[in-house]
Structure formats: C-alpha cells, structure tokens
Design an enzyme around this catalytic site. Structure first.
Site, mmCIF file in Angstrom:
data_model
loop_
_atom_site.group_PDB
_atom_site.id
_atom_site.type_symbol
_atom_site.label_atom_id
_atom_site.label_comp_id
_atom_site.label_asym_id
_atom_site.label_seq_id
_atom_site.Cartn_x
_atom_site.Cartn_y
_atom_site.Cartn_z
ATOM 1 N N SER A 29 0.834 -1.199 0.000
ATOM 2 C CA SER A 29 0.000 0.000 0.000
ATOM 3 C C SER A 29 0.872 1.253 0.000
ATOM 4 O O SER A 29 0.450 2.323 -0.427
ATOM 5 C CB SER A 29 -0.857 0.006 1.256
ATOM 6 O OG SER A 29 0.003 -0.045 2.387
ATOM 7 N N CYS A 54 2.929 -7.117 1.797
ATOM 8 C CA CYS A 54 1.952 -6.470 2.656
ATOM 9 C C CYS A 54 1.179 -7.565 3.385
ATOM 10 O O CYS A 54 0.488 -8.367 2.743
ATOM 11 C CB CYS A 54 1.006 -5.636 1.782
ATOM 12 S SG CYS A 54 -0.373 -4.926 2.701
ATOM 13 N N ASN A 55 1.321 -7.610 4.696
ATOM 14 C CA ASN A 55 0.619 -8.632 5.486
ATOM 15 C C ASN A 55 -0.888 -8.432 5.425
ATOM 16 O O ASN A 55 -1.653 -9.385 5.376
ATOM 17 C CB ASN A 55 1.054 -8.547 6.954
ATOM 18 C CG ASN A 55 2.490 -8.922 7.174
ATOM 19 O OD1 ASN A 55 2.807 -10.032 7.572
ATOM 20 N ND2 ASN A 55 3.409 -7.997 6.913
ATOM 21 N N CYS A 89 3.760 -6.335 9.986
ATOM 22 C CA CYS A 89 3.431 -5.357 8.953
ATOM 23 C C CYS A 89 4.775 -4.975 8.352
ATOM 24 O O CYS A 89 5.740 -4.739 9.098
ATOM 25 C CB CYS A 89 2.766 -4.131 9.589
ATOM 26 S SG CYS A 89 2.639 -2.713 8.461
ATOM 27 N N THR A 90 4.856 -4.925 7.039
ATOM 28 C CA THR A 90 6.161 -4.694 6.409
ATOM 29 C C THR A 90 6.703 -3.291 6.683
ATOM 30 O O THR A 90 7.891 -3.033 6.477
ATOM 31 C CB THR A 90 6.079 -4.935 4.888
ATOM 32 O OG1 THR A 90 4.987 -4.162 4.356
ATOM 33 C CG2 THR A 90 5.859 -6.403 4.586
HETATM 34 N N1 DGL Z 1 2.585 -2.625 4.880
HETATM 35 C C1 DGL Z 1 1.314 -3.186 5.067
HETATM 36 C C2 DGL Z 1 1.347 -4.502 5.828
HETATM 37 O O1 DGL Z 1 2.329 -5.212 5.820
HETATM 38 C C3 DGL Z 1 0.113 -2.375 5.453
HETATM 39 C C4 DGL Z 1 0.119 -0.927 5.754
HETATM 40 C C5 DGL Z 1 -1.245 -0.288 5.591
HETATM 41 O O2 DGL Z 1 -2.070 -0.319 6.520
HETATM 42 O O3 DGL Z 1 -1.498 0.214 4.492
HETATM 43 O O4 DGL Z 1 0.383 -4.905 6.421
#
Ligand code: DGL
Length: 271
Positions: A9, A72-73, A190-191
């Site tokens: 995202s 993205c998790n 979360c990445t």
């Molecule tokens: N980087 C994303 C993840 O690993 C999510 C960040 C977001 O909420 O957009 O979940």
C-alpha cells in the site's frame, strides 16, 4: 533476469525489497504502491480484495512480470487465494512470522516466565481469520497478545521521508508490552515495522523482534529456480521501476526516499 514485482500500500515493501536485493542481485525490480487506497489496514476485506485483484489484473497485463511479491501482510492475509486464481505467475505473500516467533519464544521459556509472543500489525491483520488460524496452528500453547495500529504505519513512512520518530509516542503505543509480563518475542507483522525496528527495539530492549523478510527472500529465490530462463540470464543491477496509483505531492516526496534505494523516476499507474 527476472522481473520481480514488489507490491504494498505504501513504503513498507522496501523492508522486503532490501532483503530481496541483498539475496538476489541481477534482476529487474518493479515496485508498485497503492497510495490511492492507503492505508490498507483500515479497509474492509471486500474492498481490499476487489481493489488488489483489479490492480493486479491491469498491471500484469501491461507490464512484464515474472513473479509478484505481495509485500503487505494486510493484503496477503486475505487476498492471496483470489489473486492466485486470476494470475498465471507465481505470487508470494508475506504473512506474520508467528511460527518462527513461537519456536524462539518456547526456547526462552522458564518456570517464572511462560512463553509470550506479541503480534504488532495493522488493525486489518490482527482481525483476520487467517491470523487466528496461524496462531491456532503454531502458537496455541503460548500466550499471544496482539496490537493493531495504523499510527505506526504512518510513523514508518514519515521516518523514510526524513522526519524524526517520536520515541515518546512510540513508547505510549507499546506501553502495554513494556512490563515484566510483556512478550519475550515480537512479530513485526506489517512490512512497515522493520523500518522502525531500531526505535521499537529502543522501547522494548529485552524483546526479540522477528519479521518475515529473510524467509520471503528464500522463497522467491527458490521459486526463481523453477523459472530457468529468467534465472540464468543475470544482468548488471538496473534501476528499479517505481509506480504509485495516485500522483500526489506526498508520492513525489516518497519517490525521493525510493531513489535512495535504487529506484528511478515515479510513474503513475491507474488501473
Ligand atoms: N505494509 C502493510 C502490511 O504489511 C500495510 C500498511 C497499511 O495499513 O497500508 O500490512
């Protein structure tokens, strides 16, 4: 040479890109971030799946991609089945590293301090059925605490944009985990959060931080072996190609941070 697409995202996928580019050089990286729908952690599951499927259908029909990494998790814990159904290329997802964290935590266990893992992720990821299944499968015998926060996602983006991280605020967000009874092991689910690992480590100095980056690099490397044509023909590391979904002022600022990591000019991709 393989065309490896990294998707998130926002800028969190950079934590995965760093692992990939260290392990796998000589490939072309494409990075697509869906800033038009950021933050994913606040989206409903139906909106998320519809958006990611639409975006991917369109992107891979217009760009040559050999393998896609959903860095993205929040997306991976929900959209992978639908995405794999509509794409013919391999799709690698990033999900919270509950299994290795549980294994590590069990080894730390003493009679005074039972094993306890924390999951730090987005509100979306902590509420997923998939996450509950991961915990049930690999950590059912452990204490597991979860914290879903979008504020930390934004903090990570701001840090990459050059802002100083507000350690006091971070301490407040993590306050429930700073006591003796807090987790011994923390999953950065979360990445975006490995980008704040130094600061999180300062707030929780006794806690082991675990993320999925290295495991994803191993998985991609393994899948590339099954693509012999692209695997053999390595090339000199090229500039990565960068795509956003909304041409905003903020996206241009973000592009400056990406350029420090080897990406070229920002392109806008609207599905
Ligand atoms: N980087 C994303 C993840 O690993 C999510 C960040 C977001 O909420 O957009 O979940």
């Amino acid at each position: 040479m393989a065309n490896i697409l990294i998707f998130d995202s926002g800028m969190g996928g950079l934590s995965v890109y760093r692992e990939l580019s260290h392990t796998l050089d000589g490939h072309q990286y494409l990075y697509l971030f869906d800033n038009a729908y950021f933050p994913y952690g606040e989206l409903s599951e139906s909106c998320l799946v519809a958006r990611v499927v639409e975006l991917f259908r369109s992107f891979v029909s217009q760009h040559s991609v050999d393998i896609a990494v959903i860095a993205c998790n929040t997306a991976s814990t929900h959209v992978l089945p639908a995405l794999r159904e509509c794409l013919s290329i391999p799709v690698v997802g990033v999900v919270p590293a509950i299994k290795p964290a549980a294994e590590y935590s069990r080894q730390q266990q003493t009679t005074d301090k039972p094993a306890h893992i924390g999951l730090l992720a987005t509100p979306g990821t902590v509420s997923r059925a998939y996450t509950a299944e991961l915990i049930q499968s690999f950590a059912a015998d452990l204490q597991v605490s979860m914290l879903g926060t979008t504020e930390l996602v934004t903090m990570a983006e701001d840090k990459l944009a050059g802002q100083t991280v507000d350690l006091q605020r971070l301490q407040q967000i993590l306050a429930s985990w700073t006591s003796e009874q807090g987790p011994d092991t923390l999953v950065l689910g979360c990445t975006h959060f490995p980008l704040l690992a130094a600061e999180i480590g300062q707030c929780l100095p006794q806690v082991k931080l675990i993320d999925s980056g290295a495991a994803i690099a191993r998985r991609v490397s393994h899948l590339l072996l099954a693509l012999p044509d692209v695997q053999q023909a390595r090339t000199k590391q090229q500039q990565g190609r960068l795509f956003c979904t909304a041409a905003t002022k903020k996206a241009l600022q973000q592009a400056r941070a990406f350029s420090k990591e080897g990406f070229g000019e920002l392109n806008c991709f609207v599905p």
